[in-house]
Design an enzyme around this catalytic site. Sequence first.
Site, PDB file in Angstrom:
ATOM      1  N   GLY A   1       1.063  -1.425  -0.204  1.00  0.00           N
ATOM      2  CA  GLY A   1       0.106  -0.239  -0.474  1.00  0.00           C
ATOM      3  C   GLY A   1       0.648   1.240  -0.239  1.00  0.00           C
ATOM      4  N   ALA A   2       1.577   1.163  -0.805  1.00  0.00           N
ATOM      5  CA  ALA A   2       3.149   2.340  -0.581  1.00  0.00           C
ATOM      6  C   ALA A   2       3.125   3.165  -1.962  1.00  0.00           C
ATOM      7  CB  ALA A   2       4.746   1.423  -0.680  1.00  0.00           C
ATOM      8  N   SER A   3       1.788   3.083  -2.356  1.00  0.00           N
ATOM      9  CA  SER A   3       1.812   4.092  -3.716  1.00  0.00           C
ATOM     10  C   SER A   3       1.366   5.503  -2.600  1.00  0.00           C
ATOM     11  CB  SER A   3       0.443   3.613  -4.480  1.00  0.00           C
ATOM     12  OG  SER A   3      -0.592   3.710  -4.413  1.00  0.00           O
TER      13      SER A   3
ATOM     14  N   ASN B   1       0.903  -2.790   5.459  1.00  0.00           N
ATOM     15  CA  ASN B   1       0.597  -0.895   5.646  1.00  0.00           C
ATOM     16  C   ASN B   1      -0.974  -1.167   4.563  1.00  0.00           C
ATOM     17  OD1 ASN B   1       0.082   1.933   5.495  1.00  0.00           O
ATOM     18  ND2 ASN B   1       0.080   1.571   3.580  1.00  0.00           N
TER      19      ASN B   1
ATOM     20  N   SER C   1      -4.280  -0.131  13.737  1.00  0.00           N
ATOM     21  CA  SER C   1      -5.792   0.683  14.012  1.00  0.00           C
ATOM     22  C   SER C   1      -6.006   1.418  14.799  1.00  0.00           C
ATOM     23  CB  SER C   1      -6.681   1.013  12.632  1.00  0.00           C
ATOM     24  OG  SER C   1      -7.263   2.044  12.811  1.00  0.00           O
TER      25      SER C   1
ATOM     26  N   TYR D   1     -13.936  -3.400   9.808  1.00  0.00           N
ATOM     27  CA  TYR D   1     -12.008  -2.487  10.378  1.00  0.00           C
ATOM     28  C   TYR D   1     -11.388  -2.946  11.491  1.00  0.00           C
ATOM     29  CZ  TYR D   1      -8.907   1.117   9.043  1.00  0.00           C
ATOM     30  OH  TYR D   1      -7.742   1.874   8.797  1.00  0.00           O
TER      31      TYR D   1
ATOM     32  N   ALA E   1     -12.613  -5.146  13.586  1.00  0.00           N
ATOM     33  CA  ALA E   1     -11.845  -6.830  13.452  1.00  0.00           C
ATOM     34  C   ALA E   1     -10.512  -7.076  13.245  1.00  0.00           C
ATOM     35  CB  ALA E   1     -13.821  -7.627  13.171  1.00  0.00           C
ATOM     36  N   ALA E   2     -10.153  -6.562  11.666  1.00  0.00           N
ATOM     37  CA  ALA E   2      -9.595  -6.710  10.967  1.00  0.00           C
ATOM     38  C   ALA E   2      -7.635  -6.697  11.303  1.00  0.00           C
ATOM     39  CB  ALA E   2      -9.241  -6.395   9.422  1.00  0.00           C
ATOM     40  N   LYS E   3      -8.675  -5.128  12.118  1.00  0.00           N
ATOM     41  CA  LYS E   3      -7.150  -4.351  12.494  1.00  0.00           C
ATOM     42  C   LYS E   3      -6.275  -5.319  14.288  1.00  0.00           C
ATOM     43  CE  LYS E   3      -6.337  -0.889   9.504  1.00  0.00           C
ATOM     44  NZ  LYS E   3      -4.954  -1.737   8.633  1.00  0.00           N
TER      45      LYS E   3
END
Length: 252
Positions: A16-18, A95, A147, A160, A162-164
């Site tokens: 996710g570096a762009s 990321n 997060s 979100y 739950a994922a984090k």
Amino acid sequence: MSGSTPLEGRRALITGASRGIGKATAIALARAGASVAVAYSAHPESAEALVESLRADHAATAVALGADLAEPAAAAGLVEQTIAALGGLDIVVNNAGITRDNLAMRLTDDDWDAVIAIDLTAAFHICRAALRPMLRQRFGRIVNVSSIAGVIGNAGQANYSAAKAGLIGLTKSLAREVASRDITVNAVAPGFIDTEMTTTLSAAIRASAVAAIPKARMGTADEVASAIAFLVMPESGYITGHVLHVDGGLAA
């Protein structure tokens, strides 16, 4: 390694570096001397522009690598591509992330599955693939971008959050598994950060968010990148399994 380039000789993969936090992290690590793989799933033009600036501004070795992280094979393949391009892999920053916000009772199965797939499962696939070479070389630094929503929850972000939160559990478990091989696994938990992801919020929501932050402002991508860079520096080698909040006091 010189004082100004403490990461000289290290090879880093950043997903996710762009843009946003990932872009700021790529710049921070390149500035510290690392070779950088700029991974992206969208915005290839932004990734290529970043690579060009890293080469021009920091004389860094840098490559842009595209991958659909929702595909398990693509995540593992990204690690292989990085090793082929940079000659090895020492640092991983997971990321990449997406949001599909809604109240839990209105979340569709696809909303749930898509966020879990990118924000949690892809990070696991990359960690699993990266740990093989790291274990062989007896060195590695992994930073997972969680997060503050994964720490304290956030209404409208059950998927979100739950994922984090899962990413934090993954971080702590991996840290225990690989610490004896000089591999550290840490997480950062950003709060409200002023990036492309938050610019879509309405003015009212942004104002409400800022009002809840003790520092009374949103954070910057550079501030999160500095925390990530700290966790991969040589002097941070005894820190592992830690979750560093970069949230202006939101979860204090």
